[in-house]
Design an enzyme around this catalytic site. Sequence first.
Site, PDB file in Angstrom:
ATOM      1  N   ASP A  42      34.383  43.932  43.827  1.00 35.59           N
ATOM      2  CA  ASP A  42      35.765  43.382  43.714  1.00 35.59           C
ATOM      3  C   ASP A  42      36.729  44.624  44.672  1.00 35.59           C
ATOM      4  O   ASP A  42      36.471  45.544  44.675  1.00 35.59           O
ATOM      5  CB  ASP A  42      36.534  43.462  42.602  1.00 35.59           C
ATOM      6  CG  ASP A  42      36.215  43.099  41.237  1.00 35.59           C
ATOM      7  OD1 ASP A  42      35.109  42.184  41.790  1.00 35.59           O
ATOM      8  OD2 ASP A  42      37.058  42.700  39.881  1.00 35.59           O
ATOM      9  N   PHE A  98      37.555  51.416  37.086  1.00 35.90           N
ATOM     10  CA  PHE A  98      37.132  49.554  37.527  1.00 35.90           C
ATOM     11  C   PHE A  98      37.944  49.385  37.857  1.00 35.90           C
ATOM     12  O   PHE A  98      39.144  49.868  39.166  1.00 35.90           O
ATOM     13  CB  PHE A  98      37.817  48.831  36.099  1.00 35.90           C
ATOM     14  CG  PHE A  98      35.895  48.528  34.933  1.00 35.90           C
ATOM     15  CD1 PHE A  98      34.934  49.678  35.763  1.00 35.90           C
ATOM     16  CD2 PHE A  98      35.904  47.577  34.362  1.00 35.90           C
ATOM     17  CE1 PHE A  98      33.686  49.377  35.220  1.00 35.90           C
ATOM     18  CE2 PHE A  98      34.779  47.560  33.383  1.00 35.90           C
ATOM     19  CZ  PHE A  98      33.703  48.545  34.102  1.00 35.90           C
ATOM     20  N   ARG A 172      42.785  45.297  32.014  1.00 34.03           N
ATOM     21  CA  ARG A 172      41.775  45.512  32.738  1.00 34.03           C
ATOM     22  C   ARG A 172      42.640  44.929  34.185  1.00 34.03           C
ATOM     23  O   ARG A 172      43.394  43.504  33.934  1.00 34.03           O
ATOM     24  CB  ARG A 172      40.376  45.440  33.465  1.00 34.03           C
ATOM     25  CG  ARG A 172      40.140  44.552  32.878  1.00 34.03           C
ATOM     26  CD  ARG A 172      38.618  44.404  33.534  1.00 34.03           C
ATOM     27  NE  ARG A 172      38.021  42.785  33.046  1.00 34.03           N
ATOM     28  CZ  ARG A 172      36.950  42.836  32.143  1.00 34.03           C
ATOM     29  NH1 ARG A 172      36.867  42.856  30.886  1.00 34.03           N
ATOM     30  NH2 ARG A 172      36.636  41.623  31.918  1.00 34.03           N
ATOM     31  N   ASP A 173      42.249  45.597  35.303  1.00 31.89           N
ATOM     32  CA  ASP A 173      42.772  45.137  36.568  1.00 31.89           C
ATOM     33  C   ASP A 173      44.376  44.934  36.761  1.00 31.89           C
ATOM     34  O   ASP A 173      44.980  43.761  37.846  1.00 31.89           O
ATOM     35  CB  ASP A 173      42.410  43.442  36.581  1.00 31.89           C
ATOM     36  CG  ASP A 173      40.612  43.980  36.129  1.00 31.89           C
ATOM     37  OD1 ASP A 173      39.737  44.482  36.391  1.00 31.89           O
ATOM     38  OD2 ASP A 173      40.036  42.204  36.109  1.00 31.89           O
ATOM     39  N   GLU A 224      40.252  37.727  35.093  1.00 27.37           N
ATOM     40  CA  GLU A 224      40.487  38.690  35.906  1.00 27.37           C
ATOM     41  C   GLU A 224      41.611  39.117  36.862  1.00 27.37           C
ATOM     42  O   GLU A 224      42.013  38.164  37.384  1.00 27.37           O
ATOM     43  CB  GLU A 224      39.025  39.486  36.019  1.00 27.37           C
ATOM     44  CG  GLU A 224      38.359  38.809  34.711  1.00 27.37           C
ATOM     45  CD  GLU A 224      37.176  40.003  34.945  1.00 27.37           C
ATOM     46  OE1 GLU A 224      35.538  41.071  35.045  1.00 27.37           O
ATOM     47  OE2 GLU A 224      35.932  39.173  35.866  1.00 27.37           O
TER      48      GLU A 224
END
Length: 497
Positions: A42, A98, A172-173, A224
């Site tokens: 990513d 992450f 997340r993200d 995501e």
Amino acid sequence: MLRRMICLAAFFVGLSCKAQENYQEPYRPQIHFSPKEGWMNDPNGLVYFKGIYHLFFQYYPDSAVSGPKHWGHAISLDLVHWKQLSIALYPDTLGYIFSGSAVVDSSNSSGFGSEGKIPLVAIFTQHDPAGEKSGNNLFQNQSIAYSLDAGIQWMKYSGNPVLRTPGLKDFRDPKVSWYPEQKKWIMTLAAGDRILFYSSKNIKTWKKESEFGAGIGAHGGVWECPDLIPFIVEGKKVWLLIVNINPGGIQGGSGTQYFTGDFDGQHFICKDTSTRWADYGPDNYAGVIFSNTGKEKIFLGWMSNWQYGTRVPTEKWRGAMTIPRTLGLKKIGQQYFTSMLPVKGLELLVTKSNYYSNPSSEIKYGLSGPTRIDISSSDLHSFEFIAQNASGQHLRIGYDQNKNSFYIDRTEAGKSEFDTHFAAIHYAPRIAKTKTSAITLILDNASVELFADQGLTVMTEIFFPDPPFDAFTLKGNMKEFGGIRISKLSPIWMHTE
């Protein structure tokens, strides 16, 4: 002259214009960013500051197979030529680093600024592998780091994590942006089957505002890497919510869906519940936009797919980014659709162009390295572009008038034994309603990107021919082609070291 100007500017940020021999391996992209070695997925922390574009990325330096994630780092002056720098963020006791984002904190709301230096603040997920192994759902939390030297060196905040999971396994993200109407930061966060929205005045303390997505859109996998972006379309503000999904993408594996609607600082109100895809190829994932670029929205994605990305036949490295794209939003009837086109900086790579006006017969052309093909049609009918090599391998790209769809066929385009689903033909609907059409193909050593009808239909695909394709043929109703321009592109690695 352009190259001299680029080299002069590069000198001031530590880039040079010497060739790099170590970027000549089989399948190495020549006009797309890829890491010198190791694993990349990513794009993260995309931000523009003081004339430099920063690309951070999910990175494992010790192997070409995915492992404990760091934030790799590369910079560019033009979104085309890139220099890879030292790793920006390393794993620590709170976990791996992450995906996430970065912002320019111009008002120093975080308090990290000092002596008049504007802080850049990175917001990212920390994934604790020990917590995951223990079986609890508390292993993904949000942390921050800051830079006072324009993004080169980063210090993690001593109060991390700044946002703990409420007990969600997938949490997340974070994509953070400034919401000027209420003078606060908005965090758009992925949480399994939905998106959560948080707000903050200082990037350190976060309050949940709302959530969106349960039961809406594609849900064949985990949501995501979201992004929330405002556009002005025909005088009206429309919000675009990008949501990446894995698996469950339009072509299998990972993919990028989106929604359009309103956002009031608390809630995203979807005005169209249709499932829409930003890219109809299989190889554009986790894409988001750069922050601090003003009205221009610049999109970048990972040019691969989790269905096979860990097994593609490269050795020293794995993973590349798409061509950076100008992202737009267009209204057709009562519906809104994304559009993507290559950034203008790509024109810097053109070394030679041949133009065919109103061709009367099929075109055959020798390929030698990266190539851009621009086609205009006064009345779009079926056509086919075939790239080929001496081994008989070939890649077919075209438009099927009966299906009203563009397609890319990589069934015979080279190595595919690493995944049973890789060798396939993929279709993308033509969204435009006009008879006329403009189509751009960007061909690299192991990838092709198709942009049709001002970017309303987009496809991205990777492939692995051996040897590289060295010729192509363009077939179709040639009288409907108003003009065809074929441009040779210089490798970006010839300008950085």
